[in-house]
Write a protein that holds these residues in place. Sequence first.
Motif, short mmCIF file in Angstrom:
data_model
loop_
_atom_site.label_atom_id
_atom_site.label_comp_id
_atom_site.label_asym_id
_atom_site.label_seq_id
_atom_site.Cartn_x
_atom_site.Cartn_y
_atom_site.Cartn_z
N UNK A 145 0.86 -1.19 0.00
CA UNK A 145 0.00 0.00 0.00
C UNK A 145 0.89 1.23 0.00
N UNK A 146 0.63 2.13 -0.94
CA UNK A 146 1.39 3.36 -1.03
C UNK A 146 0.56 4.49 -0.42
N UNK A 147 1.16 5.22 0.51
CA UNK A 147 0.47 6.32 1.17
C UNK A 147 1.39 7.53 1.21
N UNK A 148 0.78 8.70 1.12
CA UNK A 148 1.52 9.95 1.26
C UNK A 148 1.18 10.53 2.63
N UNK A 149 2.21 10.71 3.42
CA UNK A 149 2.02 11.28 4.74
C UNK A 149 2.70 12.64 4.83
N UNK A 150 1.96 13.58 5.35
CA UNK A 150 2.50 14.93 5.52
C UNK A 150 3.06 15.08 6.92
N UNK A 151 4.18 15.72 7.01
CA UNK A 151 4.80 15.96 8.30
C UNK A 151 4.95 17.46 8.50
N UNK A 152 4.26 17.97 9.48
CA UNK A 152 4.36 19.39 9.78
C UNK A 152 5.49 19.63 10.79
N UNK A 153 5.99 20.83 10.73
CA UNK A 153 6.99 21.20 11.73
C UNK A 153 6.38 21.05 13.12
N UNK A 154 7.15 20.60 14.08
CA UNK A 154 6.64 20.35 15.42
C UNK A 154 6.12 21.65 16.06
N UNK A 155 4.97 21.52 16.67
CA UNK A 155 4.36 22.65 17.37
C UNK A 155 4.73 22.57 18.84
N UNK A 156 5.12 23.67 19.39
CA UNK A 156 5.51 23.70 20.80
C UNK A 156 4.32 23.35 21.69
N UNK A 157 4.56 22.69 22.81
CA UNK A 157 3.45 22.38 23.72
C UNK A 157 2.84 23.66 24.28
N UNK A 158 1.61 23.56 24.71
CA UNK A 158 0.91 24.73 25.23
C UNK A 158 1.65 25.31 26.43
N UNK A 159 1.77 26.62 26.43
CA UNK A 159 2.39 27.30 27.58
C UNK A 159 1.41 28.28 28.21
N UNK A 160 0.12 28.04 27.98
CA UNK A 160 -0.90 28.92 28.55
C UNK A 160 -0.80 28.97 30.07
N UNK A 161 -0.52 27.81 30.68
CA UNK A 161 -0.45 27.78 32.14
C UNK A 161 0.69 28.64 32.67
N UNK A 162 1.79 28.75 31.88
CA UNK A 162 2.89 29.61 32.32
C UNK A 162 2.46 31.08 32.31
#
Length: 358
Positions: A145-162
């Motif tokens: 099975x051939x699949x195309x997977x997109x990889x986004x740049x990593x998003x930083x974890x939420x820092x709302x609590x800080x």
Amino acid sequence: MAEQCKISAAMVSEERSYVLKVDGYSRAKALVKNGQCVISTSFSVGGHNWVVRYYPNGFLNNYAHSISLYLCLESTDVEDMKAEYTLAVLDKNGEPVPSYSCSNPLRIFSDGSAWSYPLVIKKADLEASAHLRDNCLTIRCNVTIMQIKSEEAKVSPSDLHHHLADLLKNKDAADLTFEVGAQSFSAHRCVLAARSSVFKAELLGAKKESSAASTIKIHDMEADVFKSLLHFIYTDSVPVLEMGSNKSETDVVMAGHLLVAADRYNIVRLKQICEEKLCNHIGSRMVGTSLALAEQHGFHRLKEACLRFLASPSNFEAMVASDGYEHLRSSCPSVLKELIARILPAEWKVAKDILTTT
């Protein structure tokens, strides 16, 4: 300018081989009519189920003198899945026979087009060959099975609590002051109202009538408990309790006080955290206090955990010798009777004595 996120695409594949062994080739040919088939057990590739259909006397009338094999997609609700497949008869060494093979480097399977192209072999040729051994035919199906997977740049974890913790610490735009004992704590009316239905009713309801009441006195609560309560409201964390397997009595006492505070202001997640802490750190010195707390405030899970702990004679007797026992006896005599009624065996002299004096 809007923040951009780089996306990279990668072609990935998943490959699976399935071997179908037809024992009793002659019997299948005699019993299974033209247009009828034998279906293999299903196998999974690419998260979807597949089968091989074997027609001993062909699929169509004009192929009655041949065998036909198809790869079929069983899963439904599939759209345009690209697959590479091979159907091949295996020789005595388990290798594909080129003249008895078919493949397709790019077949698009979907809910409406779930069958592969067939592998068709004349029965006369197959039966005259060396590949039908001991009346047994072995076929292998390879599926990729051939699949195309997109990889986004990593998003930083939420820092709302800080950010909210900084807001609490720096008192920026604070519009409330709580007086707890000799200490004062600044806070934000809207943050508290968003996190607690009790604060919402008290603060926003009062604000409709008058915005002058900006100082609130808190009674029946220690300053360090209220400070931890505020910290949880702003950050959703309780550092004072996040100590892994630490079993110090100080932590257990604080968990009890915070449990009462969380119940008072209906902060559900904090109640769950504190009750879990108390349930996991039950000891003979503190169990009496925890049981009284559970009974007085309706913490059923904590109550059951305490009662299970006290079902042990040695734990029960150790609890009776602790300071918490007197508190339990004076504040919650009914739960003490309930406990004794649940665990009282005839040989427990200490329990009998307690029952007669309670």
